[in-house]
Scaffold this motif. Structure first.
Motif, mmCIF file in Angstrom:
data_model
loop_
_atom_site.group_PDB
_atom_site.id
_atom_site.type_symbol
_atom_site.label_atom_id
_atom_site.label_comp_id
_atom_site.label_asym_id
_atom_site.label_seq_id
_atom_site.Cartn_x
_atom_site.Cartn_y
_atom_site.Cartn_z
ATOM 1 N N ALA A 1 7.957 9.485 -21.153
ATOM 2 C CA ALA A 1 9.351 9.565 -21.756
ATOM 3 C C ALA A 1 9.335 8.761 -23.034
ATOM 4 C CB ALA A 1 10.617 8.756 -20.969
ATOM 5 N N MET A 2 8.316 8.166 -23.515
ATOM 6 C CA MET A 2 8.217 7.211 -24.952
ATOM 7 C C MET A 2 7.541 8.038 -25.716
ATOM 8 S SD MET A 2 9.389 4.223 -24.027
ATOM 9 C CE MET A 2 8.743 3.005 -25.270
ATOM 10 N N PRO A 3 7.656 7.697 -27.230
ATOM 11 C CA PRO A 3 6.984 8.607 -28.149
ATOM 12 C C PRO A 3 5.387 8.653 -28.078
ATOM 13 C CG PRO A 3 7.882 6.447 -28.984
ATOM 14 C CD PRO A 3 8.460 6.663 -27.641
ATOM 15 N N PRO A 4 4.979 9.716 -27.852
ATOM 16 C CA PRO A 4 3.521 9.739 -27.571
ATOM 17 C C PRO A 4 2.590 9.286 -28.608
ATOM 18 C CG PRO A 4 4.795 12.019 -26.980
ATOM 19 C CD PRO A 4 5.636 11.051 -27.736
ATOM 20 N N LEU A 5 2.973 9.960 -30.199
ATOM 21 C CA LEU A 5 2.375 9.190 -31.174
ATOM 22 C C LEU A 5 2.249 7.762 -31.240
ATOM 23 C CD1 LEU A 5 3.200 11.925 -33.872
ATOM 24 C CD2 LEU A 5 1.182 11.918 -32.512
ATOM 25 N N THR A 6 3.484 7.362 -31.063
ATOM 26 C CA THR A 6 3.542 5.772 -31.068
ATOM 27 C C THR A 6 2.617 5.170 -30.034
ATOM 28 O OG1 THR A 6 5.746 5.727 -32.171
ATOM 29 C CG2 THR A 6 4.912 3.709 -30.698
ATOM 30 N N LEU A 7 2.733 5.607 -28.862
ATOM 31 C CA LEU A 7 2.082 4.948 -27.605
ATOM 32 C C LEU A 7 0.380 5.043 -28.058
ATOM 33 C CD1 LEU A 7 3.888 6.053 -24.258
ATOM 34 C CD2 LEU A 7 4.014 4.136 -26.039
ATOM 35 N N ARG A 8 -0.032 6.382 -28.481
ATOM 36 C CA ARG A 8 -1.306 6.304 -28.948
ATOM 37 C C ARG A 8 -1.662 5.308 -30.073
ATOM 38 N NH1 ARG A 8 -2.146 12.328 -30.637
ATOM 39 N NH2 ARG A 8 -0.839 12.481 -28.799
ATOM 40 N N MET A 9 -1.012 5.144 -30.946
ATOM 41 C CA MET A 9 -1.307 4.042 -32.107
ATOM 42 C C MET A 9 -1.362 2.690 -31.431
ATOM 43 S SD MET A 9 0.285 5.452 -35.651
ATOM 44 C CE MET A 9 1.870 5.912 -35.248
ATOM 45 N N ASP B 1 0.804 -1.431 0.015
ATOM 46 C CA ASP B 1 0.053 -0.130 0.047
ATOM 47 C C ASP B 1 0.845 1.015 0.057
ATOM 48 O OD1 ASP B 1 -1.905 -2.115 0.255
ATOM 49 O OD2 ASP B 1 -3.107 -0.664 1.532
ATOM 50 N N GLU B 2 1.824 1.244 0.925
ATOM 51 C CA GLU B 2 2.655 2.522 1.006
ATOM 52 C C GLU B 2 3.516 2.714 -0.150
ATOM 53 O OE1 GLU B 2 5.014 -0.885 3.110
ATOM 54 O OE2 GLU B 2 2.898 -0.231 2.655
ATOM 55 N N ALA B 3 3.578 1.709 -1.040
ATOM 56 C CA ALA B 3 4.491 1.884 -2.436
ATOM 57 C C ALA B 3 3.614 2.476 -3.837
ATOM 58 C CB ALA B 3 5.299 0.692 -2.738
ATOM 59 N N LEU B 4 2.234 2.222 -3.292
ATOM 60 C CA LEU B 4 1.288 2.693 -4.491
ATOM 61 C C LEU B 4 1.864 3.661 -5.396
ATOM 62 C CD1 LEU B 4 -0.997 1.600 -6.158
ATOM 63 C CD2 LEU B 4 -2.457 3.074 -4.626
ATOM 64 N N MET B 5 1.599 5.033 -4.739
ATOM 65 C CA MET B 5 1.664 6.055 -5.648
ATOM 66 C C MET B 5 3.323 6.209 -6.180
ATOM 67 S SD MET B 5 -0.809 7.535 -6.439
ATOM 68 C CE MET B 5 -0.294 8.830 -7.187
ATOM 69 N N ASP B 6 4.380 5.648 -5.544
ATOM 70 C CA ASP B 6 5.810 5.789 -6.219
ATOM 71 C C ASP B 6 5.846 4.809 -7.282
ATOM 72 O OD1 ASP B 6 6.650 7.494 -4.200
ATOM 73 O OD2 ASP B 6 7.361 5.973 -2.732
ATOM 74 N N GLU B 7 5.150 3.553 -7.045
ATOM 75 C CA GLU B 7 5.223 2.683 -8.113
ATOM 76 C C GLU B 7 4.442 3.057 -9.430
ATOM 77 O OE1 GLU B 7 6.203 -0.838 -10.404
ATOM 78 O OE2 GLU B 7 7.073 0.146 -8.949
ATOM 79 N N SER B 8 3.300 3.797 -9.266
ATOM 80 C CA SER B 8 2.443 4.354 -10.374
ATOM 81 C C SER B 8 3.136 5.401 -10.957
ATOM 82 C CB SER B 8 1.128 4.559 -9.702
ATOM 83 O OG SER B 8 0.368 3.522 -9.036
ATOM 84 N N LEU B 9 3.555 6.252 -10.260
ATOM 85 C CA LEU B 9 4.290 7.661 -10.838
ATOM 86 C C LEU B 9 5.710 7.076 -11.721
ATOM 87 C CD1 LEU B 9 3.897 10.216 -8.057
ATOM 88 C CD2 LEU B 9 2.790 10.083 -9.996
ATOM 89 N N ALA B 10 6.245 5.997 -11.297
ATOM 90 C CA ALA B 10 7.365 5.625 -11.762
ATOM 91 C C ALA B 10 6.988 4.826 -13.225
ATOM 92 C CB ALA B 10 8.028 4.651 -11.152
ATOM 93 N N ILE B 11 5.962 4.239 -13.455
ATOM 94 C CA ILE B 11 5.605 3.982 -14.688
ATOM 95 C C ILE B 11 4.993 4.766 -15.399
ATOM 96 C CG2 ILE B 11 3.665 2.182 -15.669
ATOM 97 C CD1 ILE B 11 3.712 0.631 -13.022
ATOM 98 N N ALA B 12 4.148 5.841 -14.962
ATOM 99 C CA ALA B 12 3.711 6.734 -15.716
ATOM 100 C C ALA B 12 4.886 7.840 -16.604
ATOM 101 C CB ALA B 12 2.854 7.802 -14.739
ATOM 102 N N ARG B 13 6.007 8.094 -15.474
ATOM 103 C CA ARG B 13 7.188 8.650 -15.960
ATOM 104 C C ARG B 13 7.745 7.823 -17.184
ATOM 105 N NH1 ARG B 13 8.009 9.455 -10.449
ATOM 106 N NH2 ARG B 13 7.215 11.476 -9.756
ATOM 107 N N ARG B 14 7.866 6.585 -17.090
ATOM 108 C CA ARG B 14 8.541 5.718 -18.154
ATOM 109 C C ARG B 14 7.629 6.010 -19.401
ATOM 110 N NH1 ARG B 14 9.181 -0.414 -16.857
ATOM 111 N NH2 ARG B 14 9.908 -0.376 -18.812
#
Length: 259
Positions: free
Chosen positions: A200-208, A184-197
């Motif tokens: 950093a990826m190419p936005p148009l590629t992720l959208r497709m 529980d105490e690691a939830l936001m750290d892990e979620s934010l770390a994934i979101a930061r990854r």
């Protein structure tokens, strides 16, 4: 910092937009005002330049579903679904941003739909999921039928929807409903770390990619091949593709700009 709206806190953390359902006294149950605001905020995060979106809940619950208030009395709930719940489901599915849901407790009814709509769903160990609709004489909505059935298959989807039993986070992970469990105490750290990854990826590629996966679940093999071809053609002409290749050759991190 993005502006707050009624019962939803909005903030920025670099390239990340964070939406926090903020009605902890009712386990963040969704009012009509919240349902109206959420699609606007999801779209606004992309227009404000965010590169990924995190959705979570305040307090000890993610979202307990619809706020069962007197406003619902005598209303055609199909019209309510069409006006309030379907636009939110569409906004999440069609968002220009990858969505991470940080599920910090109970996710029931429409709250389960919201939790499972994340492209990456991260659950606290204490989280739980319920399709509780039948318990109050209703059917699943806000795309929960599609989200659950596509994830777990016919038998488990029927069990969850017909019985309305609570599914604990480890069982949800084993069933393929969510991506990760953390303390529980690691939830936001892990979620934010994934979101930061993701940011950093190419936005148009992720959208497709997100569109391709959604289409592949429904449209079949040949249609998927066609979409892959069309998307690959578009991706191949982007500056981000050129940057990715250059970075690979030069053995350095790529700097994607969304072009």
């Amino acid at each position: 910092m993005m502006a707050n709206t009624e019962n939803i806190l909005t903030s920025r953390d670099g390239d990340l937009a964070i939406l926090t359902l903020n009605a902890p006294e009712r386990l963040n149950a969704l009012s009509y005002d919240m349902l109206t605001a959420l699609p606007r905020l999801i779209d606004g995060a992309a227009r404000d330049g965010a590169r990924a979106l995190v959705i979570t809940g305040a307090g000890c619950g993610f979202c307990s579903g619809a706020a069962l208030t007197g406003e619902r009395a005598g209303r055609d709930l199909g019209e309510v679904a069409e006006r309030y719940y379907n636009p939110l489901a569409q906004a999440l599915a069609e968002s220009r941003l990858p969505v991470v849901t940080a599920i910090n407790g109970v996710a029931a009814g429409a709250g389960a739909s919201l939790a499972l709509a994340g492209d990456i769903a991260v659950a606290a160990r204490s989280a739980s999921f319920m399709l509780a609709f039948a318990r109050i004489g209703l059917v699943p909505d806000m795309a929960s039928t599609w989200l659950v059935a596509k994830s777990v298959g016919r038998a488990k989807a029927l069990e969850m929807a017909l019985l309305g039993d609570k599914l604990l986070a480890p069982d949800a992970l084993a069933a393929g409903l969510i991506n990760r469990i953390v303390d529980d105490e690691a939830l936001m750290d892990e979620s934010l770390a994934i979101a930061r990854r993701l940011a950093a990826m190419p936005p148009l590629t992720l959208r497709m990619i997100r569109r391709q996966v959604r289409a592949a679940l429904d449209d079949g093999f040949d249609a998927t091949l066609t979409m892959e071809r069309d998307h690959q053609s578009a991706a191949g002409f982007t500056r981000d593709h050129q940057e990715g290749v250059a970075a690979f050759r030069e053995k350095r991190p790529a700097m994607f700009i969304g072009e």
